[in-house]
Write an enzyme that holds these catalytic residues in place. Structure first.
Site, PDB file in Angstrom:
ATOM      1  N   TYR A  70    -134.785  16.646  50.143  1.00  0.00           N
ATOM      2  CA  TYR A  70    -133.941  17.840  50.113  1.00  0.00           C
ATOM      3  C   TYR A  70    -133.699  18.208  48.652  1.00  0.00           C
ATOM      4  O   TYR A  70    -132.715  17.782  48.039  1.00  0.00           O
ATOM      5  CB  TYR A  70    -132.590  17.578  50.795  1.00  0.00           C
ATOM      6  CG  TYR A  70    -132.635  17.346  52.288  1.00  0.00           C
ATOM      7  CD1 TYR A  70    -133.761  17.653  53.039  1.00  0.00           C
ATOM      8  CD2 TYR A  70    -131.537  16.827  52.962  1.00  0.00           C
ATOM      9  CE1 TYR A  70    -133.794  17.430  54.406  1.00  0.00           C
ATOM     10  CE2 TYR A  70    -131.553  16.613  54.330  1.00  0.00           C
ATOM     11  CZ  TYR A  70    -132.695  16.910  55.047  1.00  0.00           C
ATOM     12  OH  TYR A  70    -132.704  16.693  56.399  1.00  0.00           O
ATOM     13  N   PHE A 218    -129.669  21.510  63.309  1.00  0.00           N
ATOM     14  CA  PHE A 218    -129.716  22.943  63.613  1.00  0.00           C
ATOM     15  C   PHE A 218    -128.792  23.293  64.778  1.00  0.00           C
ATOM     16  O   PHE A 218    -129.095  24.177  65.587  1.00  0.00           O
ATOM     17  CB  PHE A 218    -131.142  23.417  63.928  1.00  0.00           C
ATOM     18  CG  PHE A 218    -132.132  23.269  62.805  1.00  0.00           C
ATOM     19  CD1 PHE A 218    -131.723  23.382  61.488  1.00  0.00           C
ATOM     20  CD2 PHE A 218    -133.483  23.051  63.057  1.00  0.00           C
ATOM     21  CE1 PHE A 218    -132.645  23.251  60.440  1.00  0.00           C
ATOM     22  CE2 PHE A 218    -134.405  22.921  62.028  1.00  0.00           C
ATOM     23  CZ  PHE A 218    -133.983  23.021  60.715  1.00  0.00           C
ATOM     24  N   GLY A 222    -129.742  26.981  64.993  1.00  0.00           N
ATOM     25  CA  GLY A 222    -130.471  27.176  66.246  1.00  0.00           C
ATOM     26  C   GLY A 222    -131.940  27.443  66.048  1.00  0.00           C
ATOM     27  O   GLY A 222    -132.615  26.780  65.259  1.00  0.00           O
ATOM     28  N   PRO A 230    -126.478  31.092  61.724  1.00  0.00           N
ATOM     29  CA  PRO A 230    -125.993  31.065  63.108  1.00  0.00           C
ATOM     30  C   PRO A 230    -126.038  32.456  63.761  1.00  0.00           C
ATOM     31  O   PRO A 230    -125.706  33.449  63.118  1.00  0.00           O
ATOM     32  CB  PRO A 230    -124.550  30.591  62.947  1.00  0.00           C
ATOM     33  CG  PRO A 230    -124.483  29.936  61.619  1.00  0.00           C
ATOM     34  CD  PRO A 230    -125.502  30.596  60.760  1.00  0.00           C
TER      35      PRO A 230
END
Ligand SMILES: NC(=O)c1ccc[n+]([C@@H]2O[C@H](COP(=O)([O-])OP(=O)(O)OC[C@H]3O[C@@H](n4cnc5c(N)ncnc54)[C@H](OP(=O)(O)O)[C@@H]3O)[C@@H](O)[C@H]2O)c1
Length: 294
Positions: A70, A218, A222, A230
């Site tokens: 990351y 997620f 999503g 979101p």
């Protein structure tokens, strides 16, 4: 789906991760380096990202999810965590991942072979400034055997470099195979209100049966995934949010924590106001009727 009053009361509580205890509302550090993961877009301000991490800790978050891969051009999630928590008190749990590889320019390379996992564990130790990693997930690609990789992590655990072992992006078959080799304390898979695939539900059920943690990623972004934000337009979510005086994102997080006492949340944000809303979402209790409509 397991939902009872005991689950609802546990929504702002803790769960044990092997030898550790964590707040069920945790924090995902993937978006700290840049708002769209993996350096897509500008790097975040370093002082602001450190302030977000420290505010999370102040608000009672003890579970921070990260990885050496990351990073953006200027920031590394591991370095930010190290800088935010130089003393690493006993309550702080930092979970990291091995398997995926990015070179110094950020390009993805082949996932690590079992003999390369030691180097990845050591890279995390150096970046986080630790002698031992609290929890290390093997992030898996594909449906094949995980035995050799998990065996390599079990050796590093026996040497004391790793406290606890987890798995990410796995099937129930892979969880079963790995659990014969090492004590698996947590599974981190993609799952959320809009992403209830039969495979994800089967793994959730298996983690519940084994009484180990299930940590969805997620949960808010999503279907948008690593670049996603979101969805605030779902009318059922919005209606329930309005009833609670909450935001749709908060309802998504509250729903996540209502899926079982072993289900943890690791929302990712670089924004202090969002962080405060996310932590507050752990105190939203959804009714049976609301859960059914969701
Ligand atoms: N194991 C794996 O393969 C894997 C894969 C992906 C991610 N992960 C882990 O899962 C964590 C969560 O994933 P993620 O961060 O990509 O997705 P996420 O937590 O589902 O969503 C993050 C997105 O939501 C926004 N957001 C956060 N809080 C909000 C709020 N209260 N209101 C409105 N928007 C809000 C964020 O933007 P702002 O920054 O503007 O708030 C960001 O765009 C990651 O940090 C990482 O630790 C693991």
């Amino acid at each position: 789906m397991v939902v009872g009053s005991d689950v609802q009361e546990a929504a702002d509580s803790e769960w044990r991760l092997g030898t550790l205890r964590v707040s069920r509302m945790g924090f995902g550090a993937m978006r700290l380096a840049s708002a769209a993961a993996f350096g897509q877009g500008p790097s975040r301000d370093r002082a602001e990202s450190i302030a977000v991490l420290r505010r999370a800790r102040e608000l009672g978050v003890t579970h921070f999810d990260t990885a050496a891969f990351y990073f953006s051009a200027l920031r590394s999630a591991n370095e930010l965590i190290n800088a935010a928590f130089p003393d690493h008190d006993d309550d702080l749990v930092v979970a990291t991942k091995v398997g995926p590889s990015r070179n110094a320019s950020g390009e993805w390379a082949d996932p690590a072979r079992p003999d390369q996992l030691r180097g990845q564990v050591e890279e995390n130790l150096r970046q986080l400034g630790r002698d031992r990693l609290d929890l290390v997930y093997l992030r898996v690609f594909g449906s094949g055997s995980v035995g050799e990789h998990v065996g390599a992590l079990a050796e590093l655990q026996a040497e004391g470099l790793i406290g606890n072992v987890g798995l990410s992006n796995v099937s129930t078959a892979q969880l079963t195979e790995a659990s014969d080799i090492a004590e698996v304390v947590s599974v981190q898979n993609r799952f959320g209100l809009d992403q209830r695939t039969p495979e994800a539900l089967a793994v959730l059920e298996e983690t519940t049966r084994r009484q180990i943690a299930f940590v969805p990623y997620f949960a808010m972004a999503g279907t948008g995934g690593e670049r996603g934000r979101p969805d605030e337009t779902n009318p059922v979510v919005t209606d329930i949010a309005n009833r609670h005086g909450a935001s749709p994102s908060q309802i998504r997080l509250a729903w996540t924590l209502h899926q079982g006492p072993n289900v943890l949340a690791i929302p990712g944000t670089g924004d202090i106001a969002h962080l405060e809303q996310n932590v507050a979402a752990a105190r939203i209790h959804l009714s049976r009727e609301e859960l059914d409509s969701l």
